[in-house]
Design a protein around this motif. Structure first.
Motif, PDB file in Angstrom:
ATOM      1  N   GLY A 123      -0.558  -4.152   1.823  1.00  0.00           N
ATOM      2  CA  GLY A 123      -1.323  -5.078   2.653  1.00  0.00           C
ATOM      3  C   GLY A 123      -1.076  -4.954   4.136  1.00  0.00           C
ATOM      4  N   ALA A 124      -0.158  -4.079   4.544  1.00  0.00           N
ATOM      5  CA  ALA A 124       0.129  -3.950   5.974  1.00  0.00           C
ATOM      6  C   ALA A 124      -1.145  -3.567   6.733  1.00  0.00           C
ATOM      7  CB  ALA A 124       1.210  -2.901   6.207  1.00  0.00           C
ATOM      8  N   ASP A 125      -1.336  -4.183   7.894  1.00  0.00           N
ATOM      9  CA  ASP A 125      -2.537  -3.908   8.690  1.00  0.00           C
ATOM     10  C   ASP A 125      -2.432  -2.562   9.393  1.00  0.00           C
ATOM     11  OD1 ASP A 125      -4.089  -6.653   8.669  1.00  0.00           O
ATOM     12  OD2 ASP A 125      -1.955  -7.084   8.775  1.00  0.00           O
ATOM     13  N   ALA A 126      -1.219  -2.128   9.684  1.00  0.00           N
ATOM     14  CA  ALA A 126      -1.000  -0.810  10.287  1.00  0.00           C
ATOM     15  C   ALA A 126       0.381  -0.346   9.886  1.00  0.00           C
ATOM     16  CB  ALA A 126      -1.114  -0.885  11.810  1.00  0.00           C
ATOM     17  N   VAL A 127       0.552   0.954   9.776  1.00  0.00           N
ATOM     18  CA  VAL A 127       1.855   1.516   9.428  1.00  0.00           C
ATOM     19  C   VAL A 127       2.169   2.665  10.371  1.00  0.00           C
ATOM     20  CG1 VAL A 127       3.312   2.478   7.619  1.00  0.00           C
ATOM     21  CG2 VAL A 127       1.433   0.949   7.007  1.00  0.00           C
ATOM     22  N   ILE A 128       3.395   2.659  10.864  1.00  0.00           N
ATOM     23  CA  ILE A 128       3.891   3.715  11.744  1.00  0.00           C
ATOM     24  C   ILE A 128       4.772   4.652  10.925  1.00  0.00           C
ATOM     25  CG2 ILE A 128       5.559   4.172  13.586  1.00  0.00           C
ATOM     26  CD1 ILE A 128       4.726   1.452  14.764  1.00  0.00           C
ATOM     27  N   ASP A 129       4.527   5.934  11.026  1.00  0.00           N
ATOM     28  CA  ASP A 129       5.435   6.913  10.426  1.00  0.00           C
ATOM     29  C   ASP A 129       6.508   7.248  11.458  1.00  0.00           C
ATOM     30  OD1 ASP A 129       6.764   9.012   9.259  1.00  0.00           O
ATOM     31  OD2 ASP A 129       4.952  10.132   8.725  1.00  0.00           O
ATOM     32  N   TYR A 130       7.764   6.888  11.169  1.00  0.00           N
ATOM     33  CA  TYR A 130       8.803   7.098  12.184  1.00  0.00           C
ATOM     34  C   TYR A 130       9.339   8.521  12.197  1.00  0.00           C
ATOM     35  CZ  TYR A 130      12.240   6.359   8.400  1.00  0.00           C
ATOM     36  OH  TYR A 130      12.963   6.446   7.252  1.00  0.00           O
ATOM     37  N   LYS A 131       8.963   9.312  11.208  1.00  0.00           N
ATOM     38  CA  LYS A 131       9.579  10.647  11.113  1.00  0.00           C
ATOM     39  C   LYS A 131       9.247  11.571  12.289  1.00  0.00           C
ATOM     40  CE  LYS A 131      11.603  10.969   6.732  1.00  0.00           C
ATOM     41  NZ  LYS A 131      11.611  11.443   5.338  1.00  0.00           N
ATOM     42  N   PRO A 132       8.003  11.557  12.817  1.00  0.00           N
ATOM     43  CA  PRO A 132       7.752  12.434  13.976  1.00  0.00           C
ATOM     44  C   PRO A 132       8.468  11.973  15.240  1.00  0.00           C
ATOM     45  CG  PRO A 132       5.694  11.707  12.943  1.00  0.00           C
ATOM     46  CD  PRO A 132       6.782  10.863  12.379  1.00  0.00           C
ATOM     47  N   GLY A 133       9.124  10.801  15.208  1.00  0.00           N
ATOM     48  CA  GLY A 133       9.792  10.307  16.416  1.00  0.00           C
ATOM     49  C   GLY A 133       8.831   9.495  17.266  1.00  0.00           C
ATOM     50  N   ASN A 134       9.297   9.108  18.446  1.00  0.00           N
ATOM     51  CA  ASN A 134       8.522   8.276  19.374  1.00  0.00           C
ATOM     52  C   ASN A 134       7.917   7.021  18.745  1.00  0.00           C
ATOM     53  OD1 ASN A 134       7.608   7.317  21.713  1.00  0.00           O
ATOM     54  ND2 ASN A 134       6.802   9.275  22.442  1.00  0.00           N
ATOM     55  N   VAL A 152       8.437   4.147  19.931  1.00  0.00           N
ATOM     56  CA  VAL A 152       8.023   3.274  21.036  1.00  0.00           C
ATOM     57  C   VAL A 152       6.528   3.434  21.302  1.00  0.00           C
ATOM     58  CG1 VAL A 152       8.274   2.855  23.510  1.00  0.00           C
ATOM     59  CG2 VAL A 152      10.315   3.218  22.092  1.00  0.00           C
ATOM     60  N   GLN A 153       6.087   4.676  21.411  1.00  0.00           N
ATOM     61  CA  GLN A 153       4.671   4.924  21.683  1.00  0.00           C
ATOM     62  C   GLN A 153       3.803   4.540  20.490  1.00  0.00           C
ATOM     63  OE1 GLN A 153       3.847   8.926  23.076  1.00  0.00           O
ATOM     64  NE2 GLN A 153       1.665   8.657  22.590  1.00  0.00           N
ATOM     65  N   ALA A 154       4.297   4.856  19.281  1.00  0.00           N
ATOM     66  CA  ALA A 154       3.518   4.544  18.073  1.00  0.00           C
ATOM     67  C   ALA A 154       3.286   3.041  17.935  1.00  0.00           C
ATOM     68  CB  ALA A 154       4.234   5.098  16.844  1.00  0.00           C
ATOM     69  N   LEU A 155       4.319   2.236  18.242  1.00  0.00           N
ATOM     70  CA  LEU A 155       4.138   0.783  18.122  1.00  0.00           C
ATOM     71  C   LEU A 155       3.205   0.272  19.215  1.00  0.00           C
ATOM     72  CD1 LEU A 155       4.755  -1.863  16.720  1.00  0.00           C
ATOM     73  CD2 LEU A 155       6.758  -2.121  18.203  1.00  0.00           C
ATOM     74  N   ALA A 207      10.268  -2.532  19.748  1.00  0.00           N
ATOM     75  CA  ALA A 207       9.914  -3.945  19.590  1.00  0.00           C
ATOM     76  C   ALA A 207      10.123  -4.713  20.890  1.00  0.00           C
ATOM     77  CB  ALA A 207      10.736  -4.560  18.463  1.00  0.00           C
ATOM     78  N   LEU A 208      11.190  -4.378  21.623  1.00  0.00           N
ATOM     79  CA  LEU A 208      11.430  -5.036  22.917  1.00  0.00           C
ATOM     80  C   LEU A 208      10.249  -4.782  23.856  1.00  0.00           C
ATOM     81  CD1 LEU A 208      15.208  -4.147  23.351  1.00  0.00           C
ATOM     82  CD2 LEU A 208      14.287  -6.475  23.299  1.00  0.00           C
ATOM     83  N   LEU A 209       9.835  -3.528  23.919  1.00  0.00           N
ATOM     84  CA  LEU A 209       8.737  -3.195  24.826  1.00  0.00           C
ATOM     85  C   LEU A 209       7.441  -3.895  24.415  1.00  0.00           C
ATOM     86  CD1 LEU A 209       7.865  -1.566  27.302  1.00  0.00           C
ATOM     87  CD2 LEU A 209       7.202   0.290  25.753  1.00  0.00           C
ATOM     88  N   ALA A 210       7.217  -4.012  23.094  1.00  0.00           N
ATOM     89  CA  ALA A 210       5.962  -4.584  22.595  1.00  0.00           C
ATOM     90  C   ALA A 210       5.982  -6.113  22.535  1.00  0.00           C
ATOM     91  CB  ALA A 210       5.653  -4.031  21.199  1.00  0.00           C
ATOM     92  N   ALA A 211       7.127  -6.715  22.763  1.00  0.00           N
ATOM     93  CA  ALA A 211       7.265  -8.161  22.527  1.00  0.00           C
ATOM     94  C   ALA A 211       6.380  -8.983  23.453  1.00  0.00           C
ATOM     95  CB  ALA A 211       8.720  -8.576  22.707  1.00  0.00           C
ATOM     96  N   ARG A 212       5.694  -9.945  22.873  1.00  0.00           N
ATOM     97  CA  ARG A 212       4.964 -10.943  23.652  1.00  0.00           C
ATOM     98  C   ARG A 212       5.942 -11.994  24.175  1.00  0.00           C
ATOM     99  NH1 ARG A 212       0.265 -11.998  19.286  1.00  0.00           N
ATOM    100  NH2 ARG A 212      -1.107 -10.293  19.864  1.00  0.00           N
ATOM    101  N   MET A 213       5.433 -12.835  25.059  1.00  0.00           N
ATOM    102  CA  MET A 213       6.227 -13.963  25.540  1.00  0.00           C
ATOM    103  C   MET A 213       6.765 -14.778  24.361  1.00  0.00           C
ATOM    104  SD  MET A 213       6.487 -14.356  28.820  1.00  0.00           S
ATOM    105  CE  MET A 213       5.979 -13.033  29.927  1.00  0.00           C
ATOM    106  N   HIS A 214       8.036 -15.163  24.440  1.00  0.00           N
ATOM    107  CA  HIS A 214       8.655 -16.044  23.449  1.00  0.00           C
ATOM    108  C   HIS A 214       8.686 -15.436  22.043  1.00  0.00           C
ATOM    109  CE1 HIS A 214       8.903 -19.193  26.458  1.00  0.00           C
ATOM    110  NE2 HIS A 214       7.619 -19.022  26.730  1.00  0.00           N
TER     111      HIS A 214
END
Lengths: 328, 328
Positions: free
Chosen positions: A188-199, A201-204, A227-234
């Motif tokens: 049910g995930a709306d999007a999935v990141i494959d972490y194996k290629p690396g990066n 930060v950019q994928a998220l 996650a820090l870079l993508a974080a919204r306020m609060h």
């Protein structure tokens, strides 16, 4: 004679098979109020890596030459405790062995919830509760919010995905490799990141252009930075595990930690044991979602006590979909 | 013609004097509801370093070639706003210049609190509120607890020390060099760490053998790592600033971040502006403590607008005891 896995040597970095030794354990007579259990299912979990180091932590280190410990499910085969008669199916913490002897007060009869017994080591046990309490109580995730969860193909992560969807959240997961990413998507995930290629930060950043409200962290490292870079306020971060560092002893390098100030982030570590007061809510919600077809229970099973170290090491190479178990 | 400091070039790493330019600013006629202020006191603060970068943050970047901004106190010398007549002493955000012109709605008459006017840029202003709200509201520090505060000789840190002592806490501060450490001790700190020799981690472990309940972070980096290692169960970290990284653009390397899990830590970033609902409590407590002799108000003053960049750069080399100010 029943056998048990002992810690033969303390690993540096990633453990090796030679760090474990399978030994015979003489069957001891029961003391008063003790029970003997034939173990049927053993749990292997990432946190056990920490217990292989000789450092004080929230759980004490494994002793060299002693049988290791961990979640297990089995049947009482001998009892000197009236409260736990022979035949009782129980859960306890003396895993990594065929036979466990311990006081009746340290075993829990399985809850009266209609799922296969091994589920109490997975989605209906510690990993499931970790997902539920971490997402809903620690991170206070709400309907309509966007949640990012790392290691989303793992026992905890895959349950986070499904609980978040059941609660009406948008979910982005990370997993390693196309097959696991497809599976997380199927949960049910709306999007999935494959972490194996690396990066990561950019994928998220691409998967969540509007940012995230909640991060459920099972790995630390790059995922935490993303996650820090993508974080919204609060935004709120529930820190459940940092599997990336269990094996390294290396510092974590975070480029975006200062975001915690500008975005007024809250980062909370937690242990599932602190949240047991809400266990009844957990079982009720999980049974309802199971009945509604919202939960997929996946497990990866290794057969035989001899395979336990392989199962454990597989956690760090991504060998499991869902909960990793050893069946005896 | 009134003068102002503009941002001449965006610094990489530590700013240089050449990054600033002092320019003449033609006196513009007032628009309706505007006031003209002769600035008397200018604030320089570490957060301004972030505004020198061309990146979106919680405050917009300074524009190249434009006068910089910052907290300032002055007197209204011309007014087209009935609510703010000539002669009113006001606080506003158009610092770094001799004369400010802005709408009456963007100036605050000084509060009716009996302290020298420049105190509203320090202990009775933004830095003091940052200390008060960060310690008491964000970190929820309580009587009897042990508090660690970094940059304890700074405007915020020195006020944290004094509020914590007024509230019956044990306080460990860090400061750079023997003279500042002595001063922090004289403010009431129970122990002071000199961070200049390095190894803050070991120094804190020795100064707080029983651990810390609260960390008030003004610097990040090694200090944050030291606080992680020293943290007791359920410790709370209020993250106010990370002066170490404003000038670096380097990742922070944390060896003990996984402690957040085992010790169930809460790490919260905050901005003082979110806590203004409690401003009246702040003034009441601070005036009472001032009357009881519990507050020492220290400031380091640079004279003349021309000295503003020197005062600002001094924040990063530890040139200030208490609040750093420029007097015009």
């Amino acid at each position: 004679m029943p056998r048990a896995w002992t810690l033969h040597s303390r690993p540096k970095g990633m453990p090796q098979l030679g760090d474990f030794a399978l030994v015979d354990q003489p069957s001891v007579p029961l003391g008063e109020n003790e029970v003997r259990i034939a173990n049927r299912w053993l749990s292997v979990d990432p946190y056990m890596r920490g217990r292989m180091n000789d450092v004080k932590s929230y759980v004490p280190p494994f002793a060299l030459g002693e049988p290791m410990q961990g979640g297990a499910i089995g049947e009482v085969v001998e009892s000197r405790a009236a409260s736990v008669p022979v035949g009782t199916k129980v859960q306890h913490m003396l895993g990594w062995r065929e036979e466990a002897v311990l006081p009746a007060g340290q075993v829990q009869p399985l809850p009266p919830v209609d799922v296969p017994e091994e589920a109490f080591l997975g989605q209906f046990g510690m990993p499931g509760m970790t997902a539920y309490f971490g997402l809903l109580d620690v991170a206070q995730a709400k309907e309509g919010e966007t949640v990012f969860v790392s290691a989303a193909a793992g026992a905890v992560g895959s349950t986070v995905v499904q609980i978040a969807k059941a609660k009406g959240m948008t979910v982005i997961g990370s997993a390693g490799g196309a097959e696991k990413c497809d599976w997380v998507k199927s949960l049910g995930a709306d999007a999935v990141i494959d972490y194996k290629p690396g990066n990561v930060v950019q994928a998220l950043a691409e998967a969540a252009p509007g940012g995230i409200d909640v991060y459920f962290d099972n790995v630390g490292g790059d995922h935490l930075d993303a996650a820090l870079l993508a974080a919204r306020m609060h935004a709120r971060f529930a820190i459940c595990g940092m599997i990336d560092i269990y094996n390294e002893g290396q510092p974590q390098s975070l480029k975006y930690l200062a975001k915690v100030i500008g975005a007024r982030l809250t980062i909370k570590g937690f242990l599932v044991g602190d949240h047991m007061a809400r266990a009844a809510d957990f079982y009720a919600d999980m049974m309802r979602w199971l009945g509604e077809g919202r939960l997929t229970r996946e497990q990866t099973v290794f057969d035989g006590l001899a395979s336990a170290p392989d199962a454990f090491l597989g956690l760090f190479t991504g060998a499991n979909k869902g909960k990793m178990l050893v069946r005896i």
